[in-house]
Design a protein around this motif. Structure first.
Motif, PDB file in Angstrom:
ATOM      1  N   GLU A   1      91.609  23.409  48.865  1.00 44.44           N
ATOM      2  CA  GLU A   1      90.980  22.620  47.815  1.00 44.44           C
ATOM      3  C   GLU A   1      91.861  22.580  46.566  1.00 44.44           C
ATOM      4  O   GLU A   1      92.023  21.526  45.947  1.00 44.44           O
ATOM      5  CB  GLU A   1      89.606  23.187  47.468  1.00 44.44           C
ATOM      6  CG  GLU A   1      88.561  22.952  48.535  1.00 44.44           C
ATOM      7  CD  GLU A   1      87.238  23.636  48.234  1.00 44.44           C
ATOM      8  OE1 GLU A   1      87.068  24.204  47.127  1.00 44.44           O
ATOM      9  OE2 GLU A   1      86.362  23.605  49.122  1.00 44.44           O
ATOM     10  N   GLU A   2      92.426  23.718  46.208  1.00 43.03           N
ATOM     11  CA  GLU A   2      93.305  23.763  45.043  1.00 43.03           C
ATOM     12  C   GLU A   2      94.554  22.918  45.284  1.00 43.03           C
ATOM     13  O   GLU A   2      95.016  22.197  44.395  1.00 43.03           O
ATOM     14  CB  GLU A   2      93.712  25.198  44.718  1.00 43.03           C
ATOM     15  CG  GLU A   2      94.596  25.291  43.485  1.00 43.03           C
ATOM     16  CD  GLU A   2      94.998  26.720  43.141  1.00 43.03           C
ATOM     17  OE1 GLU A   2      95.542  26.916  42.058  1.00 43.03           O
ATOM     18  OE2 GLU A   2      94.770  27.636  43.960  1.00 43.03           O
ATOM     19  N   ASN A   3      95.098  22.985  46.483  1.00 45.18           N
ATOM     20  CA  ASN A   3      96.274  22.193  46.828  1.00 45.18           C
ATOM     21  C   ASN A   3      95.967  20.701  46.700  1.00 45.18           C
ATOM     22  O   ASN A   3      96.767  19.946  46.140  1.00 45.18           O
ATOM     23  CB  ASN A   3      96.734  22.539  48.244  1.00 45.18           C
ATOM     24  CG  ASN A   3      98.070  21.954  48.574  1.00 45.18           C
ATOM     25  OD1 ASN A   3      98.976  21.946  47.755  1.00 45.18           O
ATOM     26  ND2 ASN A   3      98.218  21.472  49.796  1.00 45.18           N
ATOM     27  N   ASP A   4      94.813  20.268  47.200  1.00 41.46           N
ATOM     28  CA  ASP A   4      94.414  18.866  47.077  1.00 41.46           C
ATOM     29  C   ASP A   4      94.291  18.464  45.609  1.00 41.46           C
ATOM     30  O   ASP A   4      94.729  17.376  45.210  1.00 41.46           O
ATOM     31  CB  ASP A   4      93.093  18.614  47.799  1.00 41.46           C
ATOM     32  CG  ASP A   4      93.223  18.657  49.307  1.00 41.46           C
ATOM     33  OD1 ASP A   4      94.363  18.539  49.822  1.00 41.46           O
ATOM     34  OD2 ASP A   4      92.178  18.814  49.975  1.00 41.46           O
ATOM     35  N   ARG A   5      93.684  19.332  44.809  1.00 40.64           N
ATOM     36  CA  ARG A   5      93.513  19.041  43.377  1.00 40.64           C
ATOM     37  C   ARG A   5      94.867  18.903  42.695  1.00 40.64           C
ATOM     38  O   ARG A   5      95.102  17.972  41.903  1.00 40.64           O
ATOM     39  CB  ARG A   5      92.705  20.167  42.719  1.00 40.64           C
ATOM     40  CG  ARG A   5      92.400  19.939  41.247  1.00 40.64           C
ATOM     41  CD  ARG A   5      91.614  21.102  40.656  1.00 40.64           C
ATOM     42  NE  ARG A   5      92.307  22.363  40.743  1.00 40.64           N
ATOM     43  CZ  ARG A   5      93.263  22.769  39.889  1.00 40.64           C
ATOM     44  NH1 ARG A   5      93.624  21.989  38.892  1.00 40.64           N
ATOM     45  NH2 ARG A   5      93.833  23.942  40.030  1.00 40.64           N
ATOM     46  N   LEU A   6      95.804  19.805  43.018  1.00 39.02           N
ATOM     47  CA  LEU A   6      97.127  19.750  42.409  1.00 39.02           C
ATOM     48  C   LEU A   6      97.919  18.526  42.862  1.00 39.02           C
ATOM     49  O   LEU A   6      98.653  17.929  42.069  1.00 39.02           O
ATOM     50  CB  LEU A   6      97.907  21.037  42.721  1.00 39.02           C
ATOM     51  CG  LEU A   6      97.359  22.301  42.064  1.00 39.02           C
ATOM     52  CD1 LEU A   6      98.071  23.532  42.618  1.00 39.02           C
ATOM     53  CD2 LEU A   6      97.476  22.240  40.555  1.00 39.02           C
ATOM     54  N   LYS A   7      97.746  18.133  44.106  1.00 40.80           N
ATOM     55  CA  LYS A   7      98.409  16.915  44.599  1.00 40.80           C
ATOM     56  C   LYS A   7      97.903  15.683  43.851  1.00 40.80           C
ATOM     57  O   LYS A   7      98.687  14.804  43.486  1.00 40.80           O
ATOM     58  CB  LYS A   7      98.174  16.741  46.099  1.00 40.80           C
ATOM     59  CG  LYS A   7      99.026  17.651  46.951  1.00 40.80           C
ATOM     60  CD  LYS A   7      98.730  17.418  48.434  1.00 40.80           C
ATOM     61  CE  LYS A   7      99.551  18.312  49.325  1.00 40.80           C
ATOM     62  NZ  LYS A   7      99.255  18.088  50.752  1.00 40.80           N
ATOM     63  N   ARG A   8      96.586  15.608  43.631  1.00 40.76           N
ATOM     64  CA  ARG A   8      96.030  14.483  42.878  1.00 40.76           C
ATOM     65  C   ARG A   8      96.537  14.495  41.444  1.00 40.76           C
ATOM     66  O   ARG A   8      96.868  13.446  40.880  1.00 40.76           O
ATOM     67  CB  ARG A   8      94.501  14.526  42.895  1.00 40.76           C
ATOM     68  CG  ARG A   8      93.895  14.045  44.203  1.00 40.76           C
ATOM     69  CD  ARG A   8      92.378  13.848  44.098  1.00 40.76           C
ATOM     70  NE  ARG A   8      91.670  15.050  43.677  1.00 40.76           N
ATOM     71  CZ  ARG A   8      91.254  16.009  44.491  1.00 40.76           C
ATOM     72  NH1 ARG A   8      91.475  15.920  45.789  1.00 40.76           N
ATOM     73  NH2 ARG A   8      90.608  17.054  44.027  1.00 40.76           N
ATOM     74  N   MET A   9      96.610  15.683  40.840  1.00 44.22           N
ATOM     75  CA  MET A   9      97.100  15.809  39.478  1.00 44.22           C
ATOM     76  C   MET A   9      98.553  15.329  39.393  1.00 44.22           C
ATOM     77  O   MET A   9      98.933  14.585  38.481  1.00 44.22           O
ATOM     78  CB  MET A   9      97.001  17.264  39.003  1.00 44.22           C
ATOM     79  CG  MET A   9      97.377  17.467  37.553  1.00 44.22           C
ATOM     80  SD  MET A   9      97.447  19.225  37.069  1.00 44.22           S
ATOM     81  CE  MET A   9      95.850  19.800  37.551  1.00 44.22           C
TER      82      MET A   9
END
Length: 41
Positions: free
Chosen positions: A14-22
């Motif tokens: 989930e954190e990886n997905d959030r950072l990719k979107r950022m």
């Protein structure tokens, strides 16, 4: 894998997905600003 490892893996995904979107948002913003700078020259 035990339950806590699976839970931690899910959190990291989930954190990886959030950072990719950022990163994608910031990259797009950067391209837009570069385009505006080029037009103003």
């Amino acid at each position: 894998m035990n339950i806590s490892e699976i839970h931690r893996l899910n959190e990291l995904e989930e954190e990886n997905d959030r950072l990719k979107r950022m990163f994608a948002d910031l990259s797009l913003e950067n391209l837009i600003l570069k385009g505006k700078l080029e037009k103003s020259k």
